[in-house]
Design a protein around this motif. Structure first.
Motif, short mmCIF file in Angstrom:
data_model
loop_
_atom_site.label_atom_id
_atom_site.label_comp_id
_atom_site.label_asym_id
_atom_site.label_seq_id
_atom_site.Cartn_x
_atom_site.Cartn_y
_atom_site.Cartn_z
N UNK A 1 15.32 37.12 60.67
CA UNK A 1 14.59 37.84 59.73
C UNK A 1 13.92 39.20 60.32
N UNK A 2 13.63 39.28 61.57
CA UNK A 2 12.80 40.27 62.26
C UNK A 2 13.62 41.27 62.51
N UNK A 3 13.98 42.04 61.46
CA UNK A 3 14.68 43.18 61.71
C UNK A 3 13.76 44.38 61.75
N UNK A 4 12.82 44.45 61.32
CA UNK A 4 11.73 45.53 61.46
C UNK A 4 10.49 45.31 61.78
N UNK A 5 10.18 44.12 61.97
CA UNK A 5 8.74 43.83 62.75
C UNK A 5 8.90 42.42 63.55
N UNK B 1 2.22 24.73 55.63
CA UNK B 1 2.09 25.78 56.60
C UNK B 1 3.66 26.20 56.92
N UNK B 2 4.52 25.31 56.60
CA UNK B 2 6.05 25.66 56.72
C UNK B 2 6.38 26.86 55.73
N UNK B 3 5.62 26.46 54.40
CA UNK B 3 5.80 27.52 53.51
C UNK B 3 5.31 29.16 53.82
N UNK B 4 4.23 28.72 54.47
CA UNK B 4 3.43 30.21 55.10
C UNK B 4 4.25 30.83 56.07
N UNK B 5 4.95 29.89 57.00
CA UNK B 5 6.15 30.62 57.92
C UNK B 5 7.25 31.23 57.30
N UNK B 6 7.74 30.60 56.15
CA UNK B 6 8.80 31.03 55.56
C UNK B 6 8.32 32.59 54.84
N UNK B 7 7.22 32.32 54.25
CA UNK B 7 6.89 33.91 53.60
C UNK B 7 6.62 34.99 54.77
N UNK B 8 6.14 34.30 55.87
CA UNK B 8 6.10 35.41 57.10
C UNK B 8 7.15 35.81 57.23
N UNK B 9 8.13 34.96 57.63
CA UNK B 9 9.70 35.45 58.02
C UNK B 9 10.38 36.49 57.04
N UNK B 10 9.93 36.12 55.69
CA UNK B 10 10.50 37.08 54.72
C UNK B 10 9.90 38.58 54.81
N UNK B 11 8.83 38.49 55.46
CA UNK B 11 7.80 39.75 55.56
C UNK B 11 8.44 40.75 56.62
N UNK B 12 9.31 40.15 57.68
CA UNK B 12 9.56 40.77 58.75
C UNK B 12 10.59 41.84 58.46
#
Length: 406
Positions: free
Chosen positions: A139-143, A387-398
């Motif tokens: 996911x980390x294409x821009x951040x 916490x896994x859901x939090x990480x998945x949302x974070x990944x989507x934000x990247x």
């Protein structure tokens, strides 16, 4: 590890997701490392580096001066753009003297709870992060995501300063640091700073019948203790109701000296700590404490020129004071899915060091600090799933820039 097969306690389908299964596999390995602060952490650090290597992520070690401990820093995604730092520590507190119902260094799942030393503080969060490295890579294409794992946090954040220095020197400093200490996934914006000292008093021994020829180290230590208590009472006059207790505290935790009633003790030791509200003039407070120590030293030295008081710093880290309406708080609240106002913490973390380095920082992680450092420490499967859901949302934000996140 299949959670449904292992637990069998009404765990929902969401809680048996592949990411949770992966988290538990990693957590099982992490708990098995007896990474107590007084020992080297190189074994667990090596495990993490190899895990990241298997995912195609290069990590570097930041060793201590002795070379027996090291922090870990790894970047996933474009390093030249502002990203998110995920902070955790690899060390745990000892288990000696605690009555555990199972092996503290072997993960056990019972009734929807994961037991083991560090499960809550804070290998649970560490495992969640490591379980999502693949998702971050995709996911980390821009951040970018920066993985920042320290040692000796339990000894007073001793391992973090060198790591934070390296994080602050990254090509693009993080736009946000998320410290995953256990907050029940509530967003915490602030906590007190702390410094702790050990004083060693050297006097002159002698027979108590001739005490005028001696210099009583315990008496000098008691004078300092009384002076610190008086200063502590004065500090309570300045309050901030956002914190518990709502004042800067000054606490004497140990006082030792003397061997027999009829001997003047030539040695004593005292340990104290201060926990400071944000905005406290720490330099001025230290100057007042030094004045108390100097006064006792002068009286001791007047009795015996060879007498003295040595001061050793045990820990020293700044507080955290991120504004409640900051973009950092808003972003983490959105990732958690919470509309609650951010909270403050009674305990200290490495977040203050990131904050002092100019990196917007909040504390938010699974588990409850009330379970930490105790026998049968545990974290809930549901907490890890959240916490896994939090990480998945974070990944989507990247997938979007974080230059001006909101």
């Amino acid at each position: 590890m299949n959670v449904r097969a292992t637990a069998g306690n009404g765990i929902s389908a969401a809680e048996t997701s592949p990411s949770l299964d992966r988290t538990l596999d990693v957590l099982k390995d992490l708990i098995a490392f007896e990474s107590v602060s007084v020992r080297s952490n190189l074994a667990i650090a090596g495990y993490i580096v190899e895990l990241l290597k298997a995912e195609g992520v290069k990590a570097r070690l930041i060793p201590n001066a002795a070379g027996d401990k090291a922090s870990i820093l790894a970047t996933i995604g474009p390093a030249d753009r502002p990203g998110i730092a995920l902070s955790a520590h690899t060390d745990v507190v000892p288990v000696e003297g605690q009555d555990w119902s199972s092996d503290p260094f072997r993960m056990e799942i019972r009734d929807g709870r994961v037991y083991g030393r560090g499960s809550t503080d804070m290998k649970g969060f560490l495992a969640v992060v490591l379980a999502h490295v693949g998702a971050f890579k995709a996911a980390a294409t821009h951040a970018p995501v920066h993985l920042c794992f320290s040692y000796d946090e339990e000894l007073g954040c001793l391992g973090a300063p060198d790591l934070v220095t390296e994080v602050a020197k990254l090509p693009a400093p993080p736009a946000l640091c998320l410290v995953g200490e256990p907050t029940s996934l509530r967003v915490a914006r602030a906590h007190k700073g702390k410094f702790a000292r050990r004083l060693t008093f050297i006097g002159r021994g002698g027979h108590s019948a001739l005490l005028h020829r001696a210099a009583n180290a315990v008496e000098a230590a008691a004078e300092v203790t009384v002076g610190l208590f008086a200063l502590g009472r004065e500090l309570r006059e300045v309050t901030n109701e956002a914190f518990e207790p709502p004042f800067t505290s000054l606490h004497v935790g140990s006082l030792h000296g003397g061997t027999a009633l009829n001997l003047v003790p030539d040695r004593a030791s005292l340990e104290f700590e201060a926990r400071t509200l944000p905005g406290t003039d720490v330099a001025a407070l230290n100057a007042r404490i030094d004045a108390v120590i100097h006064e006792a030293h002068a009286r001791l030295a007047a009795q015996a020129p060879e007498a003295g008081i040595s001061v050793e710093t045990l820990s020293d880290y700044p507080g955290l004071d991120t504004p409640a309406d900051s973009a950092a708080v808003r972003l983490v609240s959105a990732l958690v899915g919470s509309n609650e106002a951010p909270v403050t913490l009674a305990f200290g973390t490495e977040a203050g060091l990131y904050h002092a380095a100019g990196i917007p920082t909040v504390v938010c992680g699974p588990g409850d600090i009330a379970r930490a450092h105790k026998a049968d420490e545990w974290i809930g499967l549901d907490e890890l799933a959240s916490a896994c859901a939090l990480m998945q949302r974070l990944a989507a934000r990247l997938g979007a820039p974080l230059d001006t996140f909101s």
